[in-house]
Design a protein around this motif. Structure first.
Motif, PDB file in Angstrom:
ATOM      1  N   ASN A 355       0.976  -1.290  -0.066  1.00 28.17           N
ATOM      2  CA  ASN A 355      -0.011   0.075   0.055  1.00 28.17           C
ATOM      3  C   ASN A 355       0.835   1.323   0.033  1.00 28.17           C
ATOM      4  OD1 ASN A 355      -2.423  -1.430   0.257  1.00 28.17           O
ATOM      5  ND2 ASN A 355      -2.266  -1.685   2.174  1.00 28.17           N
ATOM      6  N   ASP A 356       2.088   1.182  -0.119  1.00 28.28           N
ATOM      7  CA  ASP A 356       3.070   2.379  -0.131  1.00 28.28           C
ATOM      8  C   ASP A 356       3.387   2.478  -1.690  1.00 28.28           C
ATOM      9  OD1 ASP A 356       4.979   4.227   0.232  1.00 28.28           O
ATOM     10  OD2 ASP A 356       6.226   3.097   1.693  1.00 28.28           O
ATOM     11  N   ILE A 357       2.806   3.572  -1.987  1.00 27.64           N
ATOM     12  CA  ILE A 357       2.829   3.677  -3.647  1.00 27.64           C
ATOM     13  C   ILE A 357       4.134   4.484  -3.854  1.00 27.64           C
ATOM     14  CG2 ILE A 357       0.449   4.758  -3.797  1.00 27.64           C
ATOM     15  CD1 ILE A 357       1.273   7.319  -3.921  1.00 27.64           C
ATOM     16  N   SER A 358       4.947   4.494  -2.956  1.00 26.08           N
ATOM     17  CA  SER A 358       6.424   5.120  -3.170  1.00 26.08           C
ATOM     18  C   SER A 358       7.532   3.837  -3.465  1.00 26.08           C
ATOM     19  CB  SER A 358       7.085   5.938  -2.176  1.00 26.08           C
ATOM     20  OG  SER A 358       7.021   5.587  -0.920  1.00 26.08           O
ATOM     21  N   VAL A 359       6.838   2.706  -2.882  1.00 22.62           N
ATOM     22  CA  VAL A 359       7.779   1.331  -3.181  1.00 22.62           C
ATOM     23  C   VAL A 359       7.143   0.781  -4.625  1.00 22.62           C
ATOM     24  CG1 VAL A 359       8.394  -0.765  -2.470  1.00 22.62           C
ATOM     25  CG2 VAL A 359       8.138   0.936  -0.866  1.00 22.62           C
ATOM     26  N   ASN A 360       8.248   0.620  -5.724  1.00 25.55           N
ATOM     27  CA  ASN A 360       7.787  -0.165  -6.696  1.00 25.55           C
ATOM     28  C   ASN A 360       8.724  -1.192  -7.106  1.00 25.55           C
ATOM     29  OD1 ASN A 360      10.228   0.994  -7.875  1.00 25.55           O
ATOM     30  ND2 ASN A 360       9.066   3.011  -8.469  1.00 25.55           N
ATOM     31  N   SER A 361       8.625  -1.726  -8.488  1.00 27.61           N
ATOM     32  CA  SER A 361       9.436  -2.915  -8.642  1.00 27.61           C
ATOM     33  C   SER A 361      10.919  -2.831  -8.548  1.00 27.61           C
ATOM     34  CB  SER A 361       9.211  -3.256 -10.031  1.00 27.61           C
ATOM     35  OG  SER A 361       9.385  -2.242 -10.840  1.00 27.61           O
ATOM     36  N   ALA A 362      11.529  -1.335  -8.702  1.00 28.66           N
ATOM     37  CA  ALA A 362      12.779  -1.339  -8.429  1.00 28.66           C
ATOM     38  C   ALA A 362      13.189  -1.804  -6.926  1.00 28.66           C
ATOM     39  CB  ALA A 362      13.315   0.014  -8.648  1.00 28.66           C
ATOM     40  N   GLY A 363      12.512  -1.208  -5.993  1.00 25.34           N
ATOM     41  CA  GLY A 363      12.795  -1.446  -4.630  1.00 25.34           C
ATOM     42  C   GLY A 363      12.721  -2.833  -4.177  1.00 25.34           C
ATOM     43  N   TRP A 364      11.570  -3.757  -4.853  1.00 23.34           N
ATOM     44  CA  TRP A 364      11.342  -5.142  -4.474  1.00 23.34           C
ATOM     45  C   TRP A 364      12.633  -5.967  -5.356  1.00 23.34           C
ATOM     46  CZ3 TRP A 364       8.921  -7.022  -0.764  1.00 23.34           C
ATOM     47  CH2 TRP A 364       7.853  -6.252  -0.352  1.00 23.34           C
ATOM     48  N   LEU A 365      13.040  -5.355  -6.438  1.00 24.07           N
ATOM     49  CA  LEU A 365      14.057  -6.170  -7.080  1.00 24.07           C
ATOM     50  C   LEU A 365      15.380  -6.006  -6.581  1.00 24.07           C
ATOM     51  CD1 LEU A 365      15.113  -7.471  -9.543  1.00 24.07           C
ATOM     52  CD2 LEU A 365      15.432  -5.225 -10.655  1.00 24.07           C
ATOM     53  N   ALA A 366      15.631  -4.915  -5.843  1.00 20.25           N
ATOM     54  CA  ALA A 366      16.716  -4.706  -4.862  1.00 20.25           C
ATOM     55  C   ALA A 366      16.765  -5.753  -3.792  1.00 20.25           C
ATOM     56  CB  ALA A 366      16.934  -3.434  -4.623  1.00 20.25           C
ATOM     57  N   PHE A 367      15.633  -5.751  -2.959  1.00 22.54           N
ATOM     58  CA  PHE A 367      15.469  -6.462  -1.949  1.00 22.54           C
ATOM     59  C   PHE A 367      15.354  -8.017  -2.339  1.00 22.54           C
ATOM     60  CE2 PHE A 367      12.787  -8.694   1.511  1.00 22.54           C
ATOM     61  CZ  PHE A 367      13.543  -8.133   2.665  1.00 22.54           C
ATOM     62  N   SER A 368      14.991  -8.388  -3.500  1.00 22.55           N
ATOM     63  CA  SER A 368      15.175  -9.910  -3.895  1.00 22.55           C
ATOM     64  C   SER A 368      16.582 -10.196  -4.216  1.00 22.55           C
ATOM     65  CB  SER A 368      14.206 -10.141  -5.097  1.00 22.55           C
ATOM     66  OG  SER A 368      14.330 -11.348  -5.720  1.00 22.55           O
ATOM     67  N   LYS A 369      17.152  -9.014  -4.768  1.00 18.07           N
ATOM     68  CA  LYS A 369      18.532  -9.311  -5.044  1.00 18.07           C
ATOM     69  C   LYS A 369      19.397  -9.718  -3.950  1.00 18.07           C
ATOM     70  CE  LYS A 369      22.159  -7.340  -8.028  1.00 18.07           C
ATOM     71  NZ  LYS A 369      22.648  -6.197  -8.860  1.00 18.07           N
ATOM     72  N   ALA A 370      19.146  -8.975  -2.678  1.00 15.74           N
ATOM     73  CA  ALA A 370      19.863  -9.168  -1.654  1.00 15.74           C
ATOM     74  C   ALA A 370      19.685 -10.689  -1.150  1.00 15.74           C
ATOM     75  CB  ALA A 370      19.221  -8.252  -0.557  1.00 15.74           C
ATOM     76  N   LEU A 371      18.538 -11.143  -1.257  1.00 18.26           N
ATOM     77  CA  LEU A 371      18.232 -12.597  -0.906  1.00 18.26           C
ATOM     78  C   LEU A 371      19.038 -13.769  -1.745  1.00 18.26           C
ATOM     79  CD1 LEU A 371      14.741 -12.281   0.139  1.00 18.26           C
ATOM     80  CD2 LEU A 371      16.755 -12.361   1.795  1.00 18.26           C
ATOM     81  N   CYS A 372      18.985 -13.489  -3.184  1.00 20.22           N
ATOM     82  CA  CYS A 372      19.527 -14.432  -4.274  1.00 20.22           C
ATOM     83  C   CYS A 372      19.759 -13.459  -5.512  1.00 20.22           C
ATOM     84  CB  CYS A 372      18.384 -15.353  -4.409  1.00 20.22           C
ATOM     85  SG  CYS A 372      19.175 -16.596  -5.481  1.00 20.22           S
ATOM     86  N   ASP A 373      21.239 -13.162  -5.431  1.00 22.46           N
ATOM     87  CA  ASP A 373      21.734 -12.301  -6.401  1.00 22.46           C
ATOM     88  C   ASP A 373      22.423 -13.343  -7.452  1.00 22.46           C
ATOM     89  OD1 ASP A 373      23.066 -10.756  -8.382  1.00 22.46           O
ATOM     90  OD2 ASP A 373      24.462  -9.806  -7.144  1.00 22.46           O
ATOM     91  N   THR A 374      21.624 -13.624  -8.618  1.00 26.23           N
ATOM     92  CA  THR A 374      22.004 -14.544  -9.703  1.00 26.23           C
ATOM     93  C   THR A 374      23.089 -14.180 -10.752  1.00 26.23           C
ATOM     94  OG1 THR A 374      19.866 -14.094 -10.994  1.00 26.23           O
ATOM     95  CG2 THR A 374      19.597 -15.564  -9.357  1.00 26.23           C
ATOM     96  N   SER A 375      23.338 -12.875 -10.499  1.00 27.71           N
ATOM     97  CA  SER A 375      24.346 -12.408 -11.652  1.00 27.71           C
ATOM     98  C   SER A 375      25.558 -13.342 -11.899  1.00 27.71           C
ATOM     99  CB  SER A 375      24.629 -11.027 -11.472  1.00 27.71           C
ATOM    100  OG  SER A 375      25.465 -11.104 -10.276  1.00 27.71           O
ATOM    101  N   SER A 376      26.003 -13.916 -10.826  1.00 27.73           N
ATOM    102  CA  SER A 376      27.029 -15.099 -10.828  1.00 27.73           C
ATOM    103  C   SER A 376      27.076 -16.251  -9.875  1.00 27.73           C
ATOM    104  CB  SER A 376      28.286 -14.444 -10.838  1.00 27.73           C
ATOM    105  OG  SER A 376      28.686 -13.690  -9.562  1.00 27.73           O
ATOM    106  N   VAL A 377      27.911 -16.873  -9.932  1.00 24.07           N
ATOM    107  CA  VAL A 377      27.654 -18.098  -8.914  1.00 24.07           C
ATOM    108  C   VAL A 377      28.260 -17.444  -7.566  1.00 24.07           C
ATOM    109  CG1 VAL A 377      28.792 -20.074  -8.160  1.00 24.07           C
ATOM    110  CG2 VAL A 377      28.049 -20.104 -10.361  1.00 24.07           C
ATOM    111  N   ASN A 378      29.331 -16.603  -7.770  1.00 22.68           N
ATOM    112  CA  ASN A 378      29.911 -15.911  -6.518  1.00 22.68           C
ATOM    113  C   ASN A 378      28.968 -14.957  -5.775  1.00 22.68           C
ATOM    114  OD1 ASN A 378      32.267 -15.741  -4.854  1.00 22.68           O
ATOM    115  ND2 ASN A 378      32.720 -13.632  -5.696  1.00 22.68           N
ATOM    116  N   SER A 379      28.179 -14.315  -6.708  1.00 18.34           N
ATOM    117  CA  SER A 379      27.270 -13.453  -6.259  1.00 18.34           C
ATOM    118  C   SER A 379      26.008 -14.182  -5.255  1.00 18.34           C
ATOM    119  CB  SER A 379      26.675 -12.385  -7.359  1.00 18.34           C
ATOM    120  OG  SER A 379      27.603 -11.759  -7.858  1.00 18.34           O
ATOM    121  N   THR A 380      25.701 -15.233  -5.958  1.00 21.29           N
ATOM    122  CA  THR A 380      24.639 -16.117  -5.359  1.00 21.29           C
ATOM    123  C   THR A 380      25.408 -16.461  -3.893  1.00 21.29           C
ATOM    124  OG1 THR A 380      23.818 -16.762  -7.332  1.00 21.29           O
ATOM    125  CG2 THR A 380      23.251 -18.003  -5.426  1.00 21.29           C
ATOM    126  N   TYR A 381      26.479 -16.932  -3.890  1.00 25.58           N
ATOM    127  CA  TYR A 381      27.078 -17.246  -2.725  1.00 25.58           C
ATOM    128  C   TYR A 381      27.170 -16.367  -1.525  1.00 25.58           C
ATOM    129  CZ  TYR A 381      30.671 -19.301   0.429  1.00 25.58           C
ATOM    130  OH  TYR A 381      31.320 -19.692   1.768  1.00 25.58           O
TER     131      TYR A 381
END
Length: 554
Positions: A355-381
């Motif tokens: 319900n926070d209109i100031s949070v969009n896909s960019a914010g969620w993408l950053a949060f998801s990336k913090a949990l699992c960064d798939t850009s490389s094996v090392n980043s995921t680790y």
């Protein structure tokens, strides 16, 4: 014995402890109390009922577990039996009328108690509160005192509380003073010496909604220097909007060698970015739970200070409350940067981001990336594998809890599982610089990762279980051999320097060739079975057509 009527009680002479002692064995409790419920409670106290460990005094006569103070000698007898009880531990006093019969006897009974460990006080006058504080001066076993804000307490009442604390008789473990506006900055000065008197026995201090500001916070921090055993400090609902220097002093205190604070509650304290910067380093390095809920003056700038602090290896925070802080899209991105490198936070509470209109896909993408960064094996680790519960609190107060089952149930395998799930092809190029020295590590990594193909986790909304990595033994073995093959062939000169290296490369060539041949044969066999099935279908169709023609000829 002739029992005096309730109607004439108010004209009776003063009754002291000796009166109750002399008449306790013969008195009919049902005749001298204002209700059958009160008589029953007194009887249980008198008879030493071990199950009667909690007792509430309240003006609500309808509540089934309350002792309602009516007319008669209820209060005097209650005090007498409280003083003799060996089992009563928890006494909640939510009503105590001034000038009623038995008032002094009740207070004296409390003073005689050898079992009460918890006292809660609410809705008392200044005289009643003062009398209770004096009575508590003999309760060396008292561990917890709670005073709610519906009391009409004056300066002498708070002074009596200070005297009680300073005496050192009560080695309290918990002191809760909530919604007592009289305290304020001046009241903290009165209580500070009392807090010093409690000393190292202290475990929990709650000073909530007491109109404490920067001056009061400074006084409190000074008083806490001797409270080395304090584990929980709740200051929610006070005003620290201009207490930057005092919050910095709080941070310094937290970093003392003897400080053992685990929970710091600063919810709804009007803390701004500068205040957050002042204390966040000391707080995250020494507290396992940090509550900043409702400090809506904090912006992404303040969150950047918090984010940098939780990235540190010394961060101890396991539960972080950030509800009702306007994160915004950028704020969530900033927070995600810190969480990506954090190894301690297990539970995270946020605002209703949907319900926070100031949070969009960019914010969620950053949060998801913090949990699992798939850009490389090392980043995921290097992603976050620690957060187990992610709770989103809605504006209506409802909560949605997302359980990260992999982190929760198999934390030691979380990184490997993510790598196997998100990287079907493991790129060995980054490891070429290790040359053949790295080959044993490749083999060992796959051996340690093998359990991932057999582990299961509970489904969030059902009793069923499912595989973490849905991969057959054959597929996993093929992935392992392919990775080692690519690693060896990525450094051909190193592999060719020795006969062993050449033999090893040839062995993997042979194993992979065998697997490929087996896969090819399996495919050919599958194709052959498919062709046979098609031919069989065509024969059946042809036979049916013949039968149809014959039927038409008839």
């Amino acid at each position: 014995m002739k029992v005096t009527s309730l109607l004439t009680y108010r004209t009776m002479e003063y009754r002291d402890y000796n009166y109750y002692e002399e008449n306790a064995a013969t008195i009919n409790l049902g005749e001298i109390t204002s209700s059958a419920k009160n008589a029953k409670i007194l009887r249980r106290l008198r008879d030493g009922d071990a199950n009667l460990s909690h007792l509430n005094l309240d003006r609500d006569r309808e509540a089934c577990d309350n002792f309602y103070i009516g007319q008669g000698d209820d209060l005097g007898w209650l005090g007498y039996f409280i003083g003799r009880s060996e089992h009563l531990q928890h006494l909640q006093i939510c009503y105590l009328p001034d000038g009623e019969g038995g008032h002094d006897a009740f207070v004296e009974g409390i003073a005689r108690s050898q079992s009460i460990q918890f006292i809660g006080i609410d809705n008392l006058s200044n005289d009643a509160f003062t009398a209770i504080m004096r009575a508590l001066g003999s309760l060396s076993q008292l561990e917890e005192l709670t005073v709610w804000g519906h009391n009409n307490i004056g300066p002498d009442g708070w002074s009596e509380l200070r005297t009680l604390l300073e005496s050192g008789v009560c080695k309290l473990k918990t002191l809760c003073l909530c919604r007592n506006n009289y305290i304020g900055n001046e009241g903290m000065g009165v209580l500070s010496n009392g807090l010093r008197g409690i000393g190292s026995s202290f475990r929990k201090l709650v000073l909530a909604n007491n109109s404490i500001g920067n001056e009061g916070l400074s006084t409190l921090v000074d008083a806490l220097q001797t409270c080395t055993g304090l584990e929980r400090l709740e200051l929610y609902g006070n005003d620290f909007s201009s207490a930057v220097a005092e919050l910095d002093s709080l941070s310094d205190w937290l970093q003392g060698d003897e400080v053992n604070l685990k929970h710091l509650g600063l919810a709804c304290c009007r803390i701004n970015d500068e205040g957050l910067q002042a204390f966040t380093q000391g707080a995250v390095n020494h507290c396992t739970e940090l509550n900043l809920r409702g400090n809506d003056s904090i912006t992404a700038t303040g969150l950047s200070y918090l984010s940098n602090s939780i990235r540190s290896d010394s961060c101890c925070v396991e539960t972080l409350h950030l509800e009702h802080i306007p994160l915004g899209d950028y704020g969530l991105e900033v927070l995600a940067l810190g969480l990506a490198d954090n190894k301690s936070v297990k539970s995270l509470y946020l605002e209703d981001l949907d319900n926070d209109i100031s949070v969009n896909s960019a914010g969620w993408l950053a949060f998801s990336k913090a949990l699992c960064d798939t850009s490389s094996v090392n980043s995921t680790y290097l992603s976050n594998h620690t957060i187990c519960k992610f709770r989103v609190v809605g504006r209506g107060g409802g909560e949605t809890t997302l359980h990260l089952r992999l982190h929760e149930e198999h934390p030691q395998y979380a990184a490997r599982c993510k790598i196997l799930m998100k990287h079907p092809h493991l790129d060995m190029t980054p490891f070429f610089e290790w040359k053949l020295k790295f080959l044993p590590f490749v083999v060992a990594w796959f051996e340690r990762s093998k359990p991932c193909t057999m582990m299961t986790i509970y489904d969030a909304n059902s009793a069923s279980r499912r595989r973490v990595v849905d991969e057959s033994d054959e597929s996993f073995e093929s992935r392992k051999l392919t990775a080692m093959y690519e690693f060896i062939h990525g450094i051909p000169l190193e592999a060719m320097k020795s006969h062993n290296g050449l033999a090893l490369a040839a062995a993997y060539d042979k194993k992979i060739a065998m697997i490929e041949e087996e896969n090819k044969i399996a495919l050919e066999q599958r194709d052959e079975r498919y062709r046979e099935a098609l031919e069989q279908r065509d024969r059946k169709i042809e036979q049916l057509e013949k039968e149809i023609m014959m039927l038409r000829g008839l």
